[in-house]
Write an enzyme that holds these catalytic residues in place. Structure first.
Site: not given
Ligand code: UD1
Ligand code: MG
Length: 493
Positions: A21, A377, A397
């Site tokens: 179920r 960032y 980066n």
């Protein structure tokens, strides 16, 4: 070697059912509430009563369940149920497997892998009653308004338990009984072993019913009794996703209430979700619409929220975390995070530091007192102490193929829109001017500037955007007698 314990000889957790179920590719008992699988909750409750041994009976999606169990509880014994259906067969194969290790003696507890709110303390009560009364079988029962589907507890004239009748096998009168079988029991090992041999599949479902053990135990002179719980949630199973969510909400209500009783302020319990493994200190304040997941910890006097989701994040004392989405981060004491901040794994912020609005961080260690206040960032970087990272700074980066590190010293001051093109190192006490693009290492104490000469093309707007509002205003400003623009293009620094 089987460890010495004060708990029952064994707990057998049944988890071989198909769980159709749920309509899911994930086995039912691996579905989670409170940040933990249902079987994870069941195993923790079982372990908390210190059983000599713990067995889990599996069949449906056996390998997935077994792998999960290896992670959760490597000591537990996995037992495979065969083609013979029913709870009686499930327990029979478990008893055989445990006997094969070392013959079971004493109390054997049976629980379900899909009953996640059962607590160790209720299980301990069941075992204590069972042993104190020297019962052959003690069943955990509950009184339900709607008992449809459950096995009903049959009692004699003296109100002693005489047996259990499955709903499908019950008469109209028996179906009026509101006391139901939870499916959780304490058995005497010898009684259980002897009775299981005599159980047949002669019933409406063609299954070996574990519930038949009660009648058999009584026939052979054993005492059968019940422990009635008033807390129906502790015996409720999840068969579909509606029940899963109801159990999850109730678990959360209990978790939040327990934290409030332990000294945590929760302004709005209805919109606060706290996973089972989260740890909070006294005098923590949780503001509305906050979700704390995984192994998140929050130290004393910290304030988290509103509108914050943290997973496996640790927050130091007196720190404020506002409107933040974070995972895998460690935030020190007296620090500030948010609003609108995205903390990704590997973020470490030192005491008194700050990661401010619209900042994203990942895999970055930020020293004590350093501040990244606005818009930027910082990833794959190391930042020293008492450094101020200006508005809009970015660690570049990623070169398209590899990630590189940025190392920034202590006492650094960077101008707005500085870009660190990694790999690059900036020494202690260095400064950068606005818009600096740092491609080469900067020595300690240096000022780094990336200056392209500014070029003003005088009269460009009037010449190239005739009739515009800008041109109109420019015209007005330059025809002003007090304004004497340079007649030629001018370079400015
Ligand atoms: C069972 C009880 C019923 C009780 C109810 C409580 C029996 C015969 N009936 O009914 O009296 O009121 O639980 O929820 O025991 N399982 C196995 N192997 C199997 C069948 C089931 O391991 O062959 C496991 C399931 O995974 C589940 C538990 O046993 O964890 C109960 O199975 P389920 O099919 O839900 O039993 P019910 O018919 O609901
Ligand atoms: Mg069931």
């Amino acid at each position: 070697m089987i460890p010495e314990t004060t708990g029952p000889a064994a707990v057998i957790v049944l988890a071989a059912g198909a769980g159709t179920r749920m309509k899911s590719r994930t086995p039912k008992i691996l579905h989670e509430i409170g940040g933990r699988s249902m079987v994870g909750h069941a195993l923790l409750a079982a372990r908390s009563i210190n059983p000599g041994r713990l067995a889990l009976v599996v069949r449906h999606e056996r390998d997935l369940v077994a792998r999960h169990l290896k992670e959760l509880d490597p000591e537990a014994l996995i037992v495979d149920q065969d083609d013979v259906p029913g709870t009686g067969r499930a327990v029979e194969v478990a008893v055989q497997a445990l006997d094969a290790q070392e013959k079971l003696a004493g109390t054997v507890v049976v629980t379900y892998g899909d009953v996640p709110l059962l607590t160790g303390s209720l299980l301990a009560d069941l075992v204590a009653t069972h042993e104190r009364e020297a019962n052959a079988v003690t069943v955990l029962t509950a009184l339900l308004d709607d008992a449809t589907g459950y096995g009903r507890i049959l009692r004699g004239d003296d109100s002693s338990v005489t047996g259990i009748r499955e709903h499908k096998d019950a008469t109209e009168t028996e179906r009026l009984i509101r006391e139901v079988n939870s499916g959780i029991y304490a058995f005497d090992a010898d009684v259980l072993r002897d009775a299981l041999v005599h159980i047949t599949t002669d019933n409406s479902q063609g299954e070996k019913y574990l519930t038949d053990v009660l009648g058999l135990a009584r026939q052979s002179g054993g005492r059968v009794a019940a422990v009635v719980t008033e807390d129906r949630w502790q015996v409720e199973g999840a068969n579909d996703r509606v029940q899963l969510s109801a159990l999850g909400a109730e678990l959360n209500r209990r978790t939040v209430e327990a934290w409030m009783r332990a000294g945590v302020t929760v302004v709005d319990p209805a919109t606060t979700w706290i996973d089972s493994a989260v740890a909070l200190d006294e005098d923590v304040r949780i503001l509305p619409n906050t979700q704390l997941h995984g192994a998140t910890t929050v130290a004393r006097d910290a304030v988290v929220g509103p509108d914050t989701t943290l997973t496996d994040v640790s927050i130091g004392e007196r720190t404020k975390v506002t409107r933040t989405h974070g995972s895998g981060a460690v935030i020190g004491a007296d620090a500030a995070v948010g609003p609108f901040t995205y903390l990704r794994p590997g973020t470490v912020l030192g005491d008194t530091g700050k990661i401010g609005a619209f900042y994203e961080t990942k895999n970055v260690t930020i020293g004590r007192g350093s501040k990244l206040s606005h818009l930027g960032y910082a990833g794959d970087a190391e930042i020293g102490e008492d450094t101020n990272i200006g508005c809009g700074n970015i660690t570049a980066n990623y070169d398209g193929e590899k990630k590189h590190r940025t190392v920034i010293g202590s006492g650094v001051r960077t101008g707005s829109n500085t870009v660190f093109v990694a790999p690059v190192t900036v020494g202690d006490g260095a400064y950068s001017g606005a818009g600096a693009v740092i491609r080469k290492d900067v020595p300690a104490g240096a000022l780094v500037l990336s200056v392209a000469a500014q070029r003003n093309a005088e009269g460009w707007v009037v010449a190239n955007r005739p009739g515009s509002r800008s041109a109109e205003l420019a015209q007005a400003a330059t025809s002003d007698s007090s304004h004497t623009p340079a007649s030629t293009e001018e370079d400015q620094r």
